[in-house]
Design a protein around this motif. Structure first.
Motif, mmCIF file in Angstrom:
data_model
loop_
_atom_site.group_PDB
_atom_site.id
_atom_site.type_symbol
_atom_site.label_atom_id
_atom_site.label_comp_id
_atom_site.label_asym_id
_atom_site.label_seq_id
_atom_site.Cartn_x
_atom_site.Cartn_y
_atom_site.Cartn_z
ATOM 1 N N VAL A 215 0.819 -1.220 0.000
ATOM 2 C CA VAL A 215 0.000 0.000 0.000
ATOM 3 C C VAL A 215 0.855 1.274 0.000
ATOM 4 C CG1 VAL A 215 -1.717 1.328 1.297
ATOM 5 C CG2 VAL A 215 -2.061 -1.122 0.916
ATOM 6 N N PRO A 216 1.855 1.380 0.882
ATOM 7 C CA PRO A 216 2.686 2.600 0.825
ATOM 8 C C PRO A 216 3.429 2.741 -0.506
ATOM 9 C CG PRO A 216 3.120 1.344 2.840
ATOM 10 C CD PRO A 216 2.248 0.493 1.984
ATOM 11 N N GLN A 217 3.785 1.629 -1.109
ATOM 12 C CA GLN A 217 4.474 1.692 -2.413
ATOM 13 C C GLN A 217 3.534 2.257 -3.480
ATOM 14 O OE1 GLN A 217 5.640 -2.408 -2.855
ATOM 15 N NE2 GLN A 217 7.516 -2.160 -1.639
ATOM 16 N N ALA A 218 2.273 1.838 -3.434
ATOM 17 C CA ALA A 218 1.282 2.364 -4.390
ATOM 18 C C ALA A 218 1.093 3.863 -4.161
ATOM 19 C CB ALA A 218 -0.041 1.625 -4.247
ATOM 20 N N GLU A 219 1.061 4.239 -2.881
ATOM 21 C CA GLU A 219 0.896 5.665 -2.571
ATOM 22 C C GLU A 219 2.052 6.485 -3.138
ATOM 23 O OE1 GLU A 219 0.395 5.604 1.660
ATOM 24 O OE2 GLU A 219 -1.757 5.123 1.500
ATOM 25 N N ASP B 34 -9.495 -0.820 -3.876
ATOM 26 C CA ASP B 34 -10.232 -1.450 -2.783
ATOM 27 C C ASP B 34 -10.797 -0.347 -1.891
ATOM 28 O OD1 ASP B 34 -11.169 -2.713 -0.550
ATOM 29 O OD2 ASP B 34 -9.289 -3.749 -0.065
ATOM 30 N N PRO B 35 -12.110 -0.089 -1.977
ATOM 31 C CA PRO B 35 -12.717 0.996 -1.194
ATOM 32 C C PRO B 35 -12.658 0.708 0.312
ATOM 33 C CG PRO B 35 -14.407 -0.258 -2.402
ATOM 34 C CD PRO B 35 -13.086 -0.770 -2.861
ATOM 35 N N ASP B 36 -12.486 -0.542 0.683
ATOM 36 C CA ASP B 36 -12.474 -0.881 2.116
ATOM 37 C C ASP B 36 -11.080 -0.828 2.736
ATOM 38 O OD1 ASP B 36 -15.212 -1.373 2.059
ATOM 39 O OD2 ASP B 36 -14.882 -3.417 1.289
ATOM 40 N N LEU B 37 -10.110 -0.496 1.903
ATOM 41 C CA LEU B 37 -8.737 -0.488 2.409
ATOM 42 C C LEU B 37 -8.535 0.674 3.373
ATOM 43 C CD1 LEU B 37 -5.861 -1.868 1.731
ATOM 44 C CD2 LEU B 37 -5.489 0.238 0.439
ATOM 45 N N LYS B 38 -8.126 0.384 4.614
ATOM 46 C CA LYS B 38 -7.726 1.492 5.491
ATOM 47 C C LYS B 38 -6.805 1.004 6.607
ATOM 48 C CE LYS B 38 -11.756 1.695 8.568
ATOM 49 N NZ LYS B 38 -12.624 0.666 7.980
ATOM 50 N N TRP B 39 -5.982 1.912 7.071
ATOM 51 C CA TRP B 39 -5.019 1.574 8.121
ATOM 52 C C TRP B 39 -5.765 1.323 9.426
ATOM 53 C CZ3 TRP B 39 -0.534 -0.347 8.853
ATOM 54 C CH2 TRP B 39 0.116 -0.216 10.089
ATOM 55 N N ASN B 40 -5.443 0.248 10.096
ATOM 56 C CA ASN B 40 -6.046 -0.078 11.377
ATOM 57 C C ASN B 40 -4.960 0.054 12.438
ATOM 58 O OD1 ASN B 40 -6.914 -1.453 13.699
ATOM 59 N ND2 ASN B 40 -8.309 -2.754 12.481
ATOM 60 N N ALA B 41 -4.983 1.188 13.146
ATOM 61 C CA ALA B 41 -3.889 1.498 14.078
ATOM 62 C C ALA B 41 -3.847 0.481 15.218
ATOM 63 C CB ALA B 41 -4.071 2.904 14.628
ATOM 64 N N GLY C 223 -2.300 -2.497 13.817
ATOM 65 C CA GLY C 223 -1.005 -2.218 13.198
ATOM 66 C C GLY C 223 -0.904 -2.803 11.798
ATOM 67 N N HIS C 224 -2.050 -2.956 11.139
ATOM 68 C CA HIS C 224 -2.094 -3.510 9.781
ATOM 69 C C HIS C 224 -3.169 -2.775 8.984
ATOM 70 C CE1 HIS C 224 0.454 -6.948 10.644
ATOM 71 N NE2 HIS C 224 -0.285 -7.252 11.701
ATOM 72 N N TYR C 225 -3.102 -2.943 7.667
ATOM 73 C CA TYR C 225 -4.195 -2.448 6.850
ATOM 74 C C TYR C 225 -5.347 -3.441 6.891
ATOM 75 C CZ TYR C 225 -1.422 1.277 4.797
ATOM 76 O OH TYR C 225 -0.694 2.411 4.604
ATOM 77 N N ASP C 226 -6.563 -2.920 7.038
ATOM 78 C CA ASP C 226 -7.748 -3.744 6.787
ATOM 79 C C ASP C 226 -8.011 -3.681 5.291
ATOM 80 O OD1 ASP C 226 -8.086 -4.252 9.471
ATOM 81 O OD2 ASP C 226 -9.470 -2.552 9.777
ATOM 82 N N PHE C 227 -8.450 -4.773 4.725
ATOM 83 C CA PHE C 227 -8.783 -4.711 3.304
ATOM 84 C C PHE C 227 -10.060 -5.485 3.014
ATOM 85 C CE2 PHE C 227 -7.000 -8.926 2.310
ATOM 86 C CZ PHE C 227 -6.078 -9.093 3.332
ATOM 87 N N GLY C 228 -10.604 -5.225 1.818
ATOM 88 C CA GLY C 228 -11.923 -5.729 1.464
ATOM 89 C C GLY C 228 -11.930 -7.224 1.171
#
Ligand SMILES: [Fe+2]
Ligand SMILES: [Fe+2]
Ligand SMILES: [Fe+2]
Lengths: 252, 328
Positions: free
Chosen positions: B246-250, B258-265, B268-273
């Motif tokens: 994800v950071p590489q894509a950014e 993936d609209p559900d992709l978001k950082w889950n503090a 400590g991981h990304y949640d994804f769809g």
């Protein structure tokens, strides 16, 4: 592309390597054995490396912001200077091998001549290239022998390929004004002077391979060095050049 | 190991259990299993399946990228791509050799592939439609492969672990080159940027599927983990891949599809769809866009090369006969 004789000469050397490499690249993943797939790719890669050296030097000579890529991707087929032999289609593996063998035998002689070129940049590229081409020649000669003297079927396939490609060898030894000027300046060699050594090497290998040297005379197509090609080259270039042509100015 | 069976007759069930227990103990102690060591038949069969599947993936994997060798847009990129595809063929060779130490021949494995009995990674059943796909494959597909394979450098079977060490070094290189290609497009013209985004859109989900079904549905997992021929679960590896990518894509300025992709503090991981597993199983079953074409290309190459392989054998026979005649 009307340029200096040196430019023409460098384009001939570069285009031979580039176009043959492009043909070999078409084999990717489709060779008759995994080891052979790797060897074909390896040869394609060596030739591409040589092409880049020759074309970069040609670009320096051409000036005008040319580089290896503008020369490879933005010239039309009438501006390409490769021998007709190398643009011939891959056909089956036997055809590809025989084309490679005839070319390798010539290239190793041609590069040996260029080792002694008065043009230091040309001699330096020849020195790097000849190591690779000597290896290609050992490989292609060895395979011609093993497949010629293999089964009746393999022998027939190699003989047919040889008969088809043989006429193209004449162009390897036909000089023109560019060759004459390069010879006079101590940069290049007389193509005709390589014929005997080439024939004697090729005859020896073919004899060991139990193949028949096609009869002399007959059709002797030429013109590639001057930019008069077979119909095959245009299609090869259409494929090779499609991206830079359809995205003018883009960097990749 | 066949010789041992002959020597001792059919071993009793208790003896087999004891042998298996000793085998497991070696693995637990971190001692590598080598080709000549005793091993349970299921371990051997599982490894043959896993290694040959990996080898086939390398070989079939040449095709989607090979599709762009003749059209690479610069001589430098063409050279990089040729070298990459050559590496993949080399990986296939090491892996076939590693599998051969388990008592199966390369010809048999190739035959299993061509007959549809063996699988290869489903990712290669997707088409490479644009030049950006070459970058996306290096970045995402080689990237996922590395994620999978780095742990295998420590797997219990020696020949496989050693093959993986060689392979991983080159895969890491491929991934960097793929990313570099994407970067050139992302910094390029609007058309090139669109090409890069489109490639990410098409390759993102299939790349996540490369790690295999979710842990709950994964058939071989528990035993393979005990044998240390699988060191992380599919979901663990998939999560690592998402977190890394994800950071590489950014950085490329591209949007992960993936609209559900978001950082889950908290995690400590990304949640994804949710992954479309129906698509995955469908491609595995043979119904992906390129399954037929890929297999057909390999079969045709093999059939067209039959005369070549026969002739080399025939020539070797003649040469040997001549040598014998000379010696006599
Ligand atoms: Fe690989
Ligand atoms: Fe791999
Ligand atoms: Fe790779």
């Amino acid at each position: 592309m009307a340029g200096s004789a040196r430019l023409e000469y460098l384009l001939r050397l570069g285009d031979n390597a580039l176009i043959l490499s492009q043909r070999l690249g078409e084999w990717c993943g489709k060779g008759p054995a995994l080891e052979e797939d790797m060897a074909l790719t390896n040869t394609a890669l060596d030739l591409l490396g040589q092409a880049r050296l020759w074309l970069s030097l040609a670009a320096e000579e051409a000036g005008d912001g040319a580089d290896e890529d503008t020369l490879a991707y933005l010239r039309d087929d009438r501006a390409f200077r490769n021998l007709l032999l190398v643009e011939q289609p891959n056909g089956g593996y036997a055809d590809t091998l025989v084309r490679q063998f005839l070319f390798d035998a010539w290239a190793s002689l041609a590069l040996r001549q260029l080792l002694g070129s008065s043009d230091a940049a040309i001699a330096a590229i020849a020195e790097k290239a000849i190591k690779e081409v000597s290896y290609h020649l050992r490989r292609s000669s060895d395979l011609v022998v093993r497949l010629g003297d293999g089964t009746a079927r393999s022998r027939a396939l190699l003989q047919a390929a040889l008969d088809t490609l043989w006429p193209y060898h004449h162009e390897l030894f036909t000089g023109d004004a560019v060759d004459a000027e390069m010879l006079a300046r101590g940069i290049g060699f007389d193509p005709a002077s390589l014929r005997d050594a080439w024939l004697s090497y090729v005859r020896d290998v073919l004899a060991e391979a139990t193949l028949t040297v096609p009869s002399a005379g007959g059709w002797a197509p030429k013109g590639g060095k001057q930019g008069l090609h077979s119909e095959h080259l245009g299609k090869l270039l259409a494929e090779m050049q499609v991206l830079p042509r359809s995205h003018p100015g883009a960097r990749w | 190991m066949y010789a041992q069976m002959v020597d001792t007759g059919t071993p009793s069930a208790a003896a087999v259990d004891a042998q298996e227990a000793r085998f497991q103990q070696r693995i637990d102690d971190g001692i590598r299993i080598e080709a000549q060591d005793w091993m349970p038949e299921r371990y051997r069969r599982t490894l043959i399946r896993q290694i040959s599947q990996h080898a086939h993936s390398e070989i079939v994997g040449q095709l989607p990228e090979g599709n762009w060798i003749t059209r690479a847009p610069s001589l430098k990129r063409k050279a990089i791509l040729l070298a990459k595809v050559q590496d993949e063929a080399g990986h296939g060779l090491y892996l076939y050799s590693a599998a051969e130490t388990l008592g199966i021949s390369r010809d048999q494995m190739v035959d299993d592939l061509h007959a549809g009995r063996a699988k290869y990674s489903s990712i290669f059943n997707y088409p490479t439609l644009t030049w950006a796909d070459v970058g996306a494959i290096g970045w995402l597909v080689d990237g996922s492969a590395i994620m999978n394979q780095i742990p295998l450098c420590r797997c219990s079977y020696g020949p496989y672990a050693r093959a993986m060490i060689r392979v991983c070094k080159e895969e890491a290189f491929h991934m960097r080159q793929g990313y570099d290609l994407m970067l050139a497009l992302a910094r390029g013209t609007p058309a090139q940027q669109a090409m890069a985004q489109d490639a990410l859109n098409r390759w993102w989900w299939p790349s996540l599927m490369m790690f295999g079904p979710p842990d709950g549905d994964s058939v071989h997992s528990a035993q393979s983990q005990a044998w240390k021929i699988k060191l992380f679960t599919n979901d663990e590896l998939r999560q690592k891949m998402v977190d890394q990518t994800v950071p590489q894509a950014e950085y490329l300025g591209l949007t992960v599809p993936d609209p559900d992709l978001k950082w889950n503090a908290e995690r400590g991981h990304y949640d994804f769809g949710a992954i479309d597993w129906e698509e995955f199983y469908n491609v595995v079953k043979g119904n992906g866009p390129c399954n037929r074409e890929r297999l057909e290309t390999r079969r045709r190459a093999w059939d067209d090369g039959e005369w070549f392989r026969e002739a080399l054998v025939a020539h070797a026979g003649k040469a040997a006969a001549r040598a014998t005649a000379k010696a006599a």
